[in-house]
Design an enzyme around this catalytic site. Structure first.
Site: not given
Length: 306
Positions: A51, A83-84, A180, A183, A210, A212
């Site tokens: 990231s 990432d992002h 996160g 969530k 998102g 996980s």
């Protein structure tokens, strides 16, 4: 000797075989080793990801060299992904350095600006045979430098137009996941009907952010040694399987690795307060990361696909 693997080739194979490949965020050597050891053991391709926050923390050259070394020493495909990416300067740096793929995340911009920025990055990256992930719609939550107030589901017709106009290689879609550990207020329920439409209209590898799992036994272990994690919640495995069955080919995992690392370090420090050797403190964290990644690889269906 393997150089970094080609992310697009890995994901096209997953798209054709109807399985998903794990993207795992890295911040240091132990995390890289834990992820790659799991991939080796289960003969799975794997995507390491940095990231912008990780780059700020560890330095882009350190992370790049760690991933490159892991790939060279490994007998399974190991790709490196940004990432992002929101900062065009960092995206350009990753392309120039030789990452396998980069993500341009302009999902917070209006449609036309997202198209324009994505197209620009595609032009830079494709010249060097580097593939590009883009995002349409926004997922909820907050993690690292990424946060969004709410979920805006991806519009399937707009997704088809977006892919056609930008030439992006894979697309991150918003179907109800969230960044996160904290969530959801209830249980996650993904919009599978929206996903089916996006897949049929774009016919390219699709990405789930998102997603996980936040494994209960790892959370319990971290809490046993002092972590305060009440309310953490992941995406149920059944929902993940359904998403893969209907067109998701790349799944991003970061939160699970953070909790595993935290649990391993806390346990080591608490059980051996006399031991100040960083190797003895970090090795258990590396082992727990490997365990979590193995679980994810099995869930995604990429075991044996190297």
């Amino acid at each position: 000797m393997n150089m970094l693997a080609n992310t697009k080739q890995i994901l096209i194979k997953a798209h054709q075989g109807k399985y998903a490949v794990g993207h795992f965020n890295i911040n240091n050597m132990e995390i890289v080793q834990g992820i790659v050891q799991a991939a080796e053991k289960l003969r799975s391709p794997v995507i390491l990801a940095t990231s912008e926050g990780a780059i700020e923390y560890a330095g882009i050259n350190f992370l790049y060299e760690l991933a490159k070394t892991a790939s060279e020493l490994s007998s399974v495909p190991v790709a490196l992904h940004l990432d992002h990416g929101k900062d065009l300067k960092i995206i350009k740096q990753c392309i120039d350095l030789g990452y396998s793929s980069v993500m341009i995340d302009a999902s917070h911009e209006d449609f036309e600006k997202n198209v324009r920025l994505t197209k620009q990055v595609v032009q830079w990256a494709h010249k060097k045979r580097i593939s590009v992930e883009a995002e349409l719609g926004t997922i909820g939550g907050k993690e690292d430098k990424v946060h969004s107030r709410g979920i805006i589901y991806t519009n399937p017709a707009k997704a088809a137009e977006f892919v056609r106009r930008t030439g992006c290689d894979f697309l991150a879609v918003a179907i109800g996941t969230s960044h996160g550990a904290y969530k959801f207020s209830g249980t996650a329920k993904l919009q599978i009907e929206i996903l089916k439409k996006i897949k049929s209209q774009t016919n390219i590898p699709l990405v789930l952010h998102g997603a996980s799992g936040v494994p209960a036994e790892i959370v319990k272990l971290a809490e046993k040694y002092g972590a305060k994690l009440s309310g953490v919640q992941g995406v149920p495995e059944a929902q993940v399987k359904l998403a893969i069955k209907n067109g998701i080919n790349k799944i991003n995992t970061d939160t699970d690795l953070r909790i595993a690392f935290d649990a391993g370090v806390r346990q080591a420090v608490k059980e051996h307060p006399e031991d100040f050797d960083p190797r003895h403190i970090l090795a258990p964290a590396r082992e727990l990361i490997q365990k979590v990644v193995e679980q994810r690889i099995k869930l995604f269906g990429s075991a044996g696909k190297a």
